[in-house]
Write a protein that holds these residues in place. Sequence first.
Motif, PDB file in Angstrom:
ATOM      1  N   ARG A 139     -12.725   1.688   0.089  1.00  0.00           N
ATOM      2  CA  ARG A 139     -11.668   2.268  -0.735  1.00  0.00           C
ATOM      3  C   ARG A 139     -11.938   3.749  -0.835  1.00  0.00           C
ATOM      4  O   ARG A 139     -13.082   4.188  -0.886  1.00  0.00           O
ATOM      5  CB  ARG A 139     -11.663   1.676  -2.148  1.00  0.00           C
TER       6      ARG A 139
ATOM      7  N   ASP B   2       5.032   6.235   4.594  1.00  0.00           N
ATOM      8  CA  ASP B   2       5.252   6.700   3.215  1.00  0.00           C
ATOM      9  C   ASP B   2       5.046   8.195   3.158  1.00  0.00           C
ATOM     10  O   ASP B   2       4.537   8.805   4.090  1.00  0.00           O
ATOM     11  CB  ASP B   2       4.300   5.965   2.257  1.00  0.00           C
TER      12      ASP B   2
ATOM     13  N   ASN C   6       0.836  -1.214   0.000  1.00  0.00           N
ATOM     14  CA  ASN C   6       0.000   0.000   0.000  1.00  0.00           C
ATOM     15  C   ASN C   6       0.864   1.255   0.000  1.00  0.00           C
ATOM     16  O   ASN C   6       0.585   2.220  -0.718  1.00  0.00           O
ATOM     17  CB  ASN C   6      -0.894   0.027   1.245  1.00  0.00           C
TER      18      ASN C   6
ATOM     19  N   LEU D  86      -6.471  -3.990   4.204  1.00  0.00           N
ATOM     20  CA  LEU D  86      -6.429  -3.463   5.574  1.00  0.00           C
ATOM     21  C   LEU D  86      -7.421  -4.197   6.475  1.00  0.00           C
ATOM     22  O   LEU D  86      -7.157  -4.422   7.654  1.00  0.00           O
ATOM     23  CB  LEU D  86      -6.725  -1.959   5.576  1.00  0.00           C
TER      24      LEU D  86
ATOM     25  N   TYR E 204       0.361   3.910  -2.938  1.00  0.00           N
ATOM     26  CA  TYR E 204      -0.253   5.223  -2.725  1.00  0.00           C
ATOM     27  C   TYR E 204       0.766   6.345  -2.518  1.00  0.00           C
ATOM     28  O   TYR E 204       0.500   7.320  -1.835  1.00  0.00           O
ATOM     29  CB  TYR E 204      -1.238   5.147  -1.541  1.00  0.00           C
TER      30      TYR E 204
END
Length: 492
Positions: A443, A424, A396, A457, A400
């Motif tokens: 989402r 991130d 992820n 998740l 993202y």
Amino acid sequence: MQKALGVLTLSGQKVWHYLPYLFVVAVLYFSYRFSYLFFHTAVEIITFGVSFSLFILIWNIRKIIRNNFLIFLGIIFFSVGIINFFHLLSYKGMPIFSMYADSLSSQLWIAERFLLAASLPFALHFINRKLDQLAALLTFIAITALVLSSIFLWNIFPATYIVGKGLTLFKIISEYVIVAIFVIDTCLLYRERSSFNERTYRLLTLSLILNIAAELLFTLYTDLYAFSNVVAHIIIFFSYLFVYKAIVEIGLTDPYNLFFREIREADHKKDEIMSITSHELKNPVTSIKLYSELMLTELEKRKQNEKISHIARQIHAQTHKVTRIINDLSDVAKITTGQMVVNKSQVDLPLVLMDIVENVQLRNPTRKIILKISKVPSVFCDRERIAQVVENLISNAIKYSKANTPVNIRLEEKKGYATISIKDRGVGIAKKDLRKIFDKYYRLNTDKAVKGLGLGLYISKEIVDLHQGRIWVESAPDKGSTFSFSLPASGS
Ligand code: ADP
């Protein structure tokens, strides 16, 4: 005491629950003492109001209740209400229809009672059958028009009361016939009792018994203003009240129960289909993946045709993605059926993380993935499942965020917990979405090109929960996200 009352008890109700009813009886009695006409008009206005509001309520929610007994009952009350309205206006002492015979109001009364009693078996008949609602409504409108015409226009309805002589034979026999039909209604309702919840069944039975009692009292009276008539009207008032309670209860609770039941069933069916499909797909896809791996190794060994090697690499990469989707679906099916289990053993978390990072780095050679490990005691957990959580959070973080930003992974020990965090510098998540981020299929409206099912998740959270751990996220839009989870360290 409640047992002794038998069917007349409303289970679980304390005596003081009946006080409002006593109050109503007292008010009605005093209104009778004031003026019989006032009493009668008040009772009939209330019953007319109940009939009509029931019809309006049921007709407006007919699409969601899908209970044809109820819809039919609503239509019956519509007809009964209209005839009741004329009965009220034609009562002795009301100056509206004084040009008609003295028996007008009791003719209307007999017609109304007969219509109610005789129509109830039809309502019960439609409990589990299809009903053309509009046709039923039009039929009852026609019946009502015929009844009113036979009394007001054609004058063919038999007389029920003759001044000086009292009730006619027709009226007395009619009352007994109506009593008999109400008794049959009560038996038919008993036969269908499994279609109702207990409380609704009791209220409907109580209402029928009150109707029978009232009809028997009506056979006794000699005069329209007789006291037995007063008692009978009070009883009828309560029969309406109980039907009203029963119908409002079914009308309001049934749709919700039905909706929830249907949603639960549909959800269950979907999980079942998902479980079977993912199970059936798992074996062939695993074989394809294995064979593509073999083919790739063979091709690379021989170094014969780079183009075919490239195609084989693509096949392998795509089957890897399909395997992940199938695994996710199969995990969701396991979670929803309570079959997700973890096989715990002593696990060296730093080693697991190093392995994962090495693999991810191989698949994303240009991405800067930084792993920082502080000393952490070994943890008792399911190696595969925890690796799955870490892989998902790292994938992820990569998915993202921009390709030129780093992903930082950190393992440390805090207050007896081994905590892994993946940071991130990507799109981040708005505060309002943080709460739902771990929900199934959730989402965000991110780039449509970024594919996913919104399950990663959700599954991660379930796995961490099965380890008595905690998973959370700190994030801000355009600033990046840090997903963390902690597991109790061994011995703590
Ligand atoms: P998927 O990635 O398949 O959509 P997930 O359950 O892994 O499913 O994630 C659910 C949603 O959470 C994603 O659609 C995405 O919008 C958001 N999300 C997850 N991880 C990140 C992240 N590191 N940065 C920003 N958004 C994220």
